[in-house]
Design an enzyme around this catalytic site. Structure first.
Site, PDB file in Angstrom:
ATOM      1  N   HIS A 168      -4.463   1.413   7.274  1.00 21.72           N
ATOM      2  CA  HIS A 168      -3.043   2.060   7.497  1.00 21.72           C
ATOM      3  C   HIS A 168      -2.905   3.204   6.749  1.00 21.72           C
ATOM      4  O   HIS A 168      -2.279   4.052   7.006  1.00 21.72           O
ATOM      5  CB  HIS A 168      -1.966   0.636   7.349  1.00 21.72           C
ATOM      6  CG  HIS A 168      -0.617   1.216   7.501  1.00 21.72           C
ATOM      7  ND1 HIS A 168       0.339   0.945   8.108  1.00 21.72           N
ATOM      8  CD2 HIS A 168       0.124   1.910   6.183  1.00 21.72           C
ATOM      9  CE1 HIS A 168       1.453   1.718   8.012  1.00 21.72           C
ATOM     10  NE2 HIS A 168       1.282   2.196   6.827  1.00 21.72           N
ATOM     11  N   GLU A 169      -3.411   2.852   5.426  1.00 27.14           N
ATOM     12  CA  GLU A 169      -3.149   4.093   4.195  1.00 27.14           C
ATOM     13  C   GLU A 169      -4.158   5.186   4.695  1.00 27.14           C
ATOM     14  O   GLU A 169      -3.844   6.285   4.444  1.00 27.14           O
ATOM     15  CB  GLU A 169      -3.467   3.345   2.828  1.00 27.14           C
ATOM     16  CG  GLU A 169      -2.592   2.379   2.539  1.00 27.14           C
ATOM     17  CD  GLU A 169      -1.098   2.604   2.726  1.00 27.14           C
ATOM     18  OE1 GLU A 169      -0.631   3.723   2.742  1.00 27.14           O
ATOM     19  OE2 GLU A 169      -0.410   1.595   2.924  1.00 27.14           O
ATOM     20  N   HIS A 172      -2.615   7.549   6.905  1.00 31.26           N
ATOM     21  CA  HIS A 172      -1.456   8.546   6.247  1.00 31.26           C
ATOM     22  C   HIS A 172      -2.550   9.833   5.664  1.00 31.26           C
ATOM     23  O   HIS A 172      -1.708  10.839   5.636  1.00 31.26           O
ATOM     24  CB  HIS A 172      -1.215   7.825   4.894  1.00 31.26           C
ATOM     25  CG  HIS A 172       0.187   7.139   5.214  1.00 31.26           C
ATOM     26  ND1 HIS A 172       1.239   7.368   6.079  1.00 31.26           N
ATOM     27  CD2 HIS A 172       0.531   5.685   5.508  1.00 31.26           C
ATOM     28  CE1 HIS A 172       2.220   6.562   6.195  1.00 31.26           C
ATOM     29  NE2 HIS A 172       1.707   5.555   5.577  1.00 31.26           N
ATOM     30  N   GLN A 213       3.252  10.070   1.181  1.00 29.83           N
ATOM     31  CA  GLN A 213       4.444   9.375   1.103  1.00 29.83           C
ATOM     32  C   GLN A 213       5.126   9.759  -0.017  1.00 29.83           C
ATOM     33  O   GLN A 213       6.501   9.390  -0.240  1.00 29.83           O
ATOM     34  CB  GLN A 213       4.127   7.837   1.176  1.00 29.83           C
ATOM     35  CG  GLN A 213       3.536   7.510   2.613  1.00 29.83           C
ATOM     36  CD  GLN A 213       3.467   6.178   2.925  1.00 29.83           C
ATOM     37  OE1 GLN A 213       2.468   5.366   2.136  1.00 29.83           O
ATOM     38  NE2 GLN A 213       4.455   5.442   3.398  1.00 29.83           N
ATOM     39  N   GLY A 229       1.090  -1.164   0.070  1.00 28.76           N
ATOM     40  CA  GLY A 229       0.090  -0.181  -0.059  1.00 28.76           C
ATOM     41  C   GLY A 229       0.906   1.202  -0.022  1.00 28.76           C
ATOM     42  O   GLY A 229       1.932   1.172   0.417  1.00 28.76           O
ATOM     43  N   CYS A 277       6.051   0.180   7.456  1.00 33.10           N
ATOM     44  CA  CYS A 277       5.514   1.320   6.752  1.00 33.10           C
ATOM     45  C   CYS A 277       6.811   1.784   5.854  1.00 33.10           C
ATOM     46  O   CYS A 277       7.838   1.749   6.475  1.00 33.10           O
ATOM     47  CB  CYS A 277       5.256   2.542   7.547  1.00 33.10           C
ATOM     48  SG  CYS A 277       4.765   4.074   6.649  1.00 33.10           S
ATOM     49  N   LEU A 278       6.775   2.212   4.507  1.00 38.71           N
ATOM     50  CA  LEU A 278       7.780   2.361   3.630  1.00 38.71           C
ATOM     51  C   LEU A 278       8.482   3.709   4.262  1.00 38.71           C
ATOM     52  O   LEU A 278       9.544   3.872   3.858  1.00 38.71           O
ATOM     53  CB  LEU A 278       7.322   2.502   2.227  1.00 38.71           C
ATOM     54  CG  LEU A 278       6.865   1.178   1.689  1.00 38.71           C
ATOM     55  CD1 LEU A 278       6.372   1.440   0.161  1.00 38.71           C
ATOM     56  CD2 LEU A 278       8.043   0.199   1.409  1.00 38.71           C
TER      57      LEU A 278
HETATM   58 ZN    ZN Z   1       2.684   3.821   5.882  1.00 44.05          ZN
END
Ligand code: ZN
Length: 192
Positions: free
Chosen positions: A148-149, A152, A50, A45, A106-107
């Site tokens: 999760h997204e 963000h 991000q 995701g 998380c990236l």
């Molecule tokens: Zn993340």
């Protein structure tokens, strides 16, 4: 084109992102770059903040996760075989179901994984990349990744859900990420 992923410590990750209207941003190109960037960094995701855009856009692909699972593992999740979509202007209508823990990463926060408890089911209103409206119920890993997204685009991160003590223990690692003292195999953008 792959684009840099914004690292923890950058203020854009703490913004509440804006709703968008058709034509407001070069969406087709942005989404293409987001898919490419997400797959190149082995993500499931990715949210627009991000990649340095404070707008309510995120992408999810949990199908690849199921493809990599063994048969027995798959039975644990009701959303088999996964789901792939672009979510624009998403709005949570209802959260339900027993909260369950899952190890999240998380990236934007590389090399940190923590158990996060989230509700099992989400009813979501969103638009696809053509601005066609949907209302849909998600469960399992797909609901997990969507939540999760969704965080963000609300300026939240998964580490906000862990205990203050655990967060304190991570402080050194988080400071290192903020300062760019981290090695990852994808491009990152730091706020230095
Ligand atoms: Zn993340």
């Amino acid at each position: 084109m792959t684009v840099p992923i914004v690292a923890y410590g950058h203020p854009i990750l703490r913004n509440v992102a804006s709703f968008i209207t058709p034509g407001q941003v070069e969406l087709e190109r942005l989404i293409e770059d987001m898919w490419e960037t997400m797959y190149a960094s082995n993500g499931i995701g990715l949210a627009a903040p991000q990649v340095n855009h404070s707008i309510r856009v995120f992408i999810v692909d949990t199908r690849q996760l199921f493809e990599s699972m063994e048969g027995a593992e798959q039975k644990d999740y009701p959303d088999k075989p996964g789901f792939k979509a672009v979510f624009i202007n998403a709005k949570i209508l209802e959260l339900s179901g027993e909260p369950w823990p899952y190890s999240e990463g998380c990236l934007s926060i590389p090399k940190i994984h923590e158990l996060v408890s989230r509700p099992s089911t989400v009813r979501l209103q969103y638009m696809n990349e053509k601005f066609e409206p949907f209302e849909q119920v998600f469960t399992g890993i797909t609901a997990r990744v969507i939540l999760h997204e969704y965080d963000h685009i609300e300026g939240k991160l998964f580490i906000d859900h862990i205990s203050p003590l655990k967060r304190k223990l991570l402080k050194g690692k988080l400071t290192d990420i903020t300062k760019g003292k981290i090695t990852v195999d994808y491009k990152m953008k730091f706020h230095l």
